[in-house]
Design an enzyme around this catalytic site. Structure first.
Site, PDB file in Angstrom:
ATOM      1  N   CYS A 148      -3.667   0.152  -3.226  1.00 55.33           N
ATOM      2  CA  CYS A 148      -4.297   0.489  -1.952  1.00 55.33           C
ATOM      3  C   CYS A 148      -3.597   1.676  -1.295  1.00 55.33           C
ATOM      4  O   CYS A 148      -2.459   2.009  -1.635  1.00 55.33           O
ATOM      5  CB  CYS A 148      -4.297  -0.719  -1.012  1.00 55.33           C
ATOM      6  SG  CYS A 148      -2.668  -1.442  -0.704  1.00 55.33           S
ATOM      7  N   CYS A 192       0.839  -1.198   0.000  1.00 53.89           N
ATOM      8  CA  CYS A 192       0.000   0.000   0.000  1.00 53.89           C
ATOM      9  C   CYS A 192       0.878   1.254   0.000  1.00 53.89           C
ATOM     10  O   CYS A 192       1.980   1.265   0.548  1.00 53.89           O
ATOM     11  CB  CYS A 192      -0.906   0.005   1.222  1.00 53.89           C
ATOM     12  SG  CYS A 192      -2.206  -1.245   1.192  1.00 53.89           S
TER      13      CYS A 192
END
Length: 298
Positions: free
Chosen positions: A199, A117
């Site tokens: 993400c 992420c």
């Protein structure tokens, strides 16, 4: 020596062995002949250059092994021979203009890789700079820094329903009559997968020296931005970069960026924009440190 014949009897000026009329015709035709030769040469070069990349299978296998054994050894359990077979099976023995997303699904399912992420970097019309930046910031991933993007970067490939081998001759261009080429469909599929798996905060590097920084016709504008999942991605941060010593045609205040912001906000994702992101600007200035635009960074 000049091709002249002299007539001692006449005392006239030299007489050319080629008649004046022939020279006139040749002079008139020469530009056409040269233009035709250049056109044929360019066409021949384009056909050769757009055939399947020489030693395609060997390159794919070699890149896969390099990536999984050296670049990202945590992926050493990936089976490169199976990846190569799944890759080529997607397009060999098939109409080069009728490849589908489903053809590449076995390949997509075979490769398992997770980008951390906050480390996803998209790009549009700024490939070189994006790769230079991710090369320095090793924790950042462009699509070409993932396994599938790495093995296919800058390659061309296609098949032929008449043979079970990779087609080595001319591969069709993507156009209105051939919109689903083996290469274009591959990049659409892996770009979609890349965006879907992103993400946290994601980044996109755009080119503000082009006509527009953001284009809905680009892969980022037509595929990636629409496959970001709002439940996984909370912010898109755009970096609008301008060429050192070049023109500035678009910026964070431009209409194209406003369009991008609207698309992103409608997907319930926050949007940030920054002109000439400083760390990426440093990368640009490595090649032109004497430019006035770079002196202000010091």
């Amino acid at each position: 020596m000049p091709d002249y014949e002299f007539s001692p009897a006449s005392g006239d000026r030299p007489r050319s062995g080629i008649s004046k009329q022939v020279l006139i015709v040749l002079g008139a035709c020469l530009p056409v002949i040269l233009a035709l030769a250049i056109w044929v040469g360019v066409l021949s070069w384009r056909q050769r250059s757009m055939g399947t990349t020489d030693r395609f299978s060997a390159i794919v296998l070699g890149r896969c092994l390099t990536y999984t054994q050296n670049v990202h050894p945590e992926l050493r359990n990936q089976d490169c021979k199976k990846i190569l077979n799944a890759f080529t099976s997607a397009f060999v023995s098939k109409d080069p203009c009728s490849i589908t997303k489903e053809d590449y699904q076995p390949l997509i399912n075979l490769v398992t890789q997770t980008v951390p992420c906050n480390k996803t970097l998209f790009w549009s019309r700024s490939k070189e700079l994006a790769h230079q930046y991710s090369g320095i910031q090793n924790e950042m991933f462009t699509l070409e820094d993932t396994l599938l993007g790495y093995i296919a970067d800058d390659l061309v490939w296609c098949g032929d329903p008449r043979t079970s081998e990779v087609k080595e001759e001319f591969c069709p261009y993507r156009n209105e009559n051939c919109s689903s080429t083996a290469t274009s469909v591959f990049w659409t599929v892996v770009s979609q997968k890349f965006a879907e798996s992103a993400c946290g905060t994601v980044y996109v590097m755009l080119n503000g020296s082009g006509t527009t920084a953001f284009s809905k016709a680009s892969t980022f504008g037509s595929v990636e931005v629409f496959n970001l999942h709002p439940d996984r991605v909370h912010t898109l941060h755009a970096w609008v970069m301008h060429d050192i010593g070049g023109v500035s045609r678009d910026s964070c205040l431009g209409s194209s960026i406003k369009e991008l912001k609207s698309i992103v906000n409608q997907r319930n994702i926050s949007f940030l924009c920054q002109d000439d992101y400083r760390p990426a600007r440093f990368v640009q200035c490595v090649r032109r440190p004497e430019d006035p635009a770079c002196s202000t960074l010091m």
